[in-house]
Design a protein around this motif. Sequence first.
Motif, PDB file in Angstrom:
ATOM      1  N   LEU A 161      66.777  23.714  47.526  1.00 40.89           N
ATOM      2  CA  LEU A 161      66.464  23.161  46.206  1.00 40.89           C
ATOM      3  C   LEU A 161      65.521  24.066  45.419  1.00 40.89           C
ATOM      4  O   LEU A 161      65.665  24.215  44.204  1.00 40.89           O
ATOM      5  N   VAL A 162      64.564  24.679  46.107  1.00 42.11           N
ATOM      6  CA  VAL A 162      63.665  25.622  45.425  1.00 42.11           C
ATOM      7  C   VAL A 162      64.468  26.819  44.908  1.00 42.11           C
ATOM      8  O   VAL A 162      64.325  27.234  43.754  1.00 42.11           O
ATOM      9  N   GLY A 163      65.329  27.372  45.754  1.00 42.09           N
ATOM     10  CA  GLY A 163      66.153  28.505  45.327  1.00 42.09           C
ATOM     11  C   GLY A 163      67.102  28.148  44.205  1.00 42.09           C
ATOM     12  O   GLY A 163      67.250  28.894  43.227  1.00 42.09           O
ATOM     13  N   PHE A 164      67.768  26.993  44.327  1.00 49.64           N
ATOM     14  CA  PHE A 164      68.689  26.554  43.287  1.00 49.64           C
ATOM     15  C   PHE A 164      67.938  26.323  41.971  1.00 49.64           C
ATOM     16  O   PHE A 164      68.378  26.768  40.904  1.00 49.64           O
ATOM     17  N   GLY A 165      66.798  25.643  42.053  1.00 54.24           N
ATOM     18  CA  GLY A 165      66.018  25.363  40.843  1.00 54.24           C
ATOM     19  C   GLY A 165      65.522  26.633  40.172  1.00 54.24           C
ATOM     20  O   GLY A 165      65.529  26.746  38.941  1.00 54.24           O
ATOM     21  N   THR A 166      65.120  27.594  40.981  1.00 54.07           N
ATOM     22  CA  THR A 166      64.649  28.862  40.427  1.00 54.07           C
ATOM     23  C   THR A 166      65.774  29.582  39.692  1.00 54.07           C
ATOM     24  O   THR A 166      65.577  30.111  38.604  1.00 54.07           O
ATOM     25  N   ARG A 167      66.957  29.575  40.281  1.00 49.19           N
ATOM     26  CA  ARG A 167      68.085  30.241  39.633  1.00 49.19           C
ATOM     27  C   ARG A 167      68.532  29.462  38.396  1.00 49.19           C
ATOM     28  O   ARG A 167      68.821  30.041  37.347  1.00 49.19           O
ATOM     29  N   TYR A 168      68.592  28.144  38.513  1.00 47.67           N
ATOM     30  CA  TYR A 168      69.035  27.301  37.403  1.00 47.67           C
ATOM     31  C   TYR A 168      68.072  27.416  36.216  1.00 47.67           C
ATOM     32  O   TYR A 168      68.500  27.449  35.056  1.00 47.67           O
ATOM     33  N   ALA A 169      66.772  27.479  36.515  1.00 50.84           N
ATOM     34  CA  ALA A 169      65.761  27.583  35.455  1.00 50.84           C
ATOM     35  C   ALA A 169      65.572  29.021  34.984  1.00 50.84           C
ATOM     36  O   ALA A 169      64.786  29.278  34.084  1.00 50.84           O
ATOM     37  N   ASP A 170      66.285  29.955  35.610  1.00 55.12           N
ATOM     38  CA  ASP A 170      66.185  31.373  35.274  1.00 55.12           C
ATOM     39  C   ASP A 170      64.755  31.893  35.447  1.00 55.12           C
ATOM     40  O   ASP A 170      64.245  32.635  34.634  1.00 55.12           O
ATOM     41  N   GLY A 171      64.134  31.448  36.528  1.00 54.25           N
ATOM     42  CA  GLY A 171      62.793  31.938  36.836  1.00 54.25           C
ATOM     43  C   GLY A 171      62.028  30.957  37.687  1.00 54.25           C
ATOM     44  O   GLY A 171      62.401  29.792  37.822  1.00 54.25           O
ATOM     45  N   CYS A 172      60.954  31.444  38.262  1.00 54.02           N
ATOM     46  CA  CYS A 172      60.139  30.625  39.149  1.00 54.02           C
ATOM     47  C   CYS A 172      58.931  30.066  38.401  1.00 54.02           C
ATOM     48  O   CYS A 172      58.725  30.328  37.225  1.00 54.02           O
ATOM     49  N   THR A 173      58.129  29.327  39.123  1.00 55.43           N
ATOM     50  CA  THR A 173      56.955  28.702  38.499  1.00 55.43           C
ATOM     51  C   THR A 173      55.991  29.737  37.960  1.00 55.43           C
ATOM     52  O   THR A 173      55.432  29.565  36.880  1.00 55.43           O
ATOM     53  N   SER A 174      55.780  30.826  38.692  1.00 54.56           N
ATOM     54  CA  SER A 174      54.840  31.847  38.198  1.00 54.56           C
ATOM     55  C   SER A 174      55.407  32.543  36.961  1.00 54.56           C
ATOM     56  O   SER A 174      54.666  32.815  36.011  1.00 54.56           O
ATOM     57  N   GLY A 175      56.691  32.812  36.969  1.00 58.08           N
ATOM     58  CA  GLY A 175      57.289  33.472  35.806  1.00 58.08           C
ATOM     59  C   GLY A 175      57.234  32.621  34.559  1.00 58.08           C
ATOM     60  O   GLY A 175      56.870  33.086  33.478  1.00 58.08           O
ATOM     61  N   HIS A 176      57.591  31.349  34.699  1.00 59.28           N
ATOM     62  CA  HIS A 176      57.587  30.463  33.530  1.00 59.28           C
ATOM     63  C   HIS A 176      56.180  30.031  33.136  1.00 59.28           C
ATOM     64  O   HIS A 176      55.805  30.117  31.969  1.00 59.28           O
ATOM     65  N   ALA A 177      55.407  29.544  34.104  1.00 60.52           N
ATOM     66  CA  ALA A 177      54.108  28.952  33.775  1.00 60.52           C
ATOM     67  C   ALA A 177      53.058  29.988  33.399  1.00 60.52           C
ATOM     68  O   ALA A 177      52.158  29.691  32.624  1.00 60.52           O
ATOM     69  N   ILE A 178      53.179  31.196  33.924  1.00 59.71           N
ATOM     70  CA  ILE A 178      52.179  32.213  33.581  1.00 59.71           C
ATOM     71  C   ILE A 178      52.695  33.116  32.467  1.00 59.71           C
ATOM     72  O   ILE A 178      52.106  33.198  31.393  1.00 59.71           O
ATOM     73  N   THR A 179      53.814  33.764  32.690  1.00 56.31           N
ATOM     74  CA  THR A 179      54.321  34.710  31.699  1.00 56.31           C
ATOM     75  C   THR A 179      54.975  34.012  30.522  1.00 56.31           C
ATOM     76  O   THR A 179      54.676  34.323  29.369  1.00 56.31           O
ATOM     77  N   GLY A 180      55.881  33.075  30.804  1.00 57.79           N
ATOM     78  CA  GLY A 180      56.612  32.431  29.720  1.00 57.79           C
ATOM     79  C   GLY A 180      55.716  31.670  28.759  1.00 57.79           C
ATOM     80  O   GLY A 180      55.862  31.782  27.538  1.00 57.79           O
TER      81      GLY A 180
END
Length: 190
Positions: A138-157
Motif C-alpha cells: 500500500l505504501v508503494g502503490f500510494g507513492t506511485r499513485y500520488a506521484d511521490g512520497c511524503t517527503s517529496g510532497h510535504a517538503i518540496t511540493g
Amino acid sequence: MHDLLHTLSKPWPWYIAGPLIGLIVPLLLLLGNRSFGISSTLRHICAVCFPGNIPFFRYNWRQELWNLFFIAGIVLGGILAAGLFDSHEPVKINEALQSELATYGVSDTFGIVPRDLFTWHNLITRKGFILMVVGGFLVGFGTRYADGCTSGHAITGLSNLQWPSLVATLCFMAGGILVANFILPYILQL
C-alpha cells in the motif's frame, strides 16, 4: 570527538532540525534545479539495472545520479548511526502509548521497530503479513499513485506551492490518522 558523538546521539530540537530540513529544498533548487524526494530513486535504480524497452524507465537517469548518491548517504548514515549511537536502552515513548501497546502484546521497545511485530517469524503470521507485506504494498502503490512520497510532497511540493502536493499531503495525514486510530488497533488484535 566524544562530545560530538554525545551531541549527535541526542534528539535535536525542532528549531534546529526543522530549519535544516527546510533549507535542503531551496539549496537543491539553487544549486542544481533539483527536487528533494526519495521515491523517485527506485525508478532511477530500475532504469540503471534493467535497461530495456519499458517506456517508464527510458529517460536520462544519469542526470539524476546525485539522487543515487543521496540515497547511498542515507543508507550509510543509517548504518553508522545504528553502530555508533545504539544506547542499548529502550526507546523512550509516552507511558500511555506504552500501556496501550502492551494490551496488544507489543512490549519490546528496544531497537528501531518492535520485535514483537517485525521479525521473519512474524512475517508468516496473519498480523505480520498484513503489517509488512500488505502495508508495504500500500505504501508503494500510494507513492506511485500520488506521484511521490511524503517527503517529496510535504517538503518540496508544499515549499514550491504545488496544489497537488497540498492535496497529497492532506490525504497522507488523513490516512495516517485513520489507520493509526481505527485500523491498526484492529490489526494488532489479530
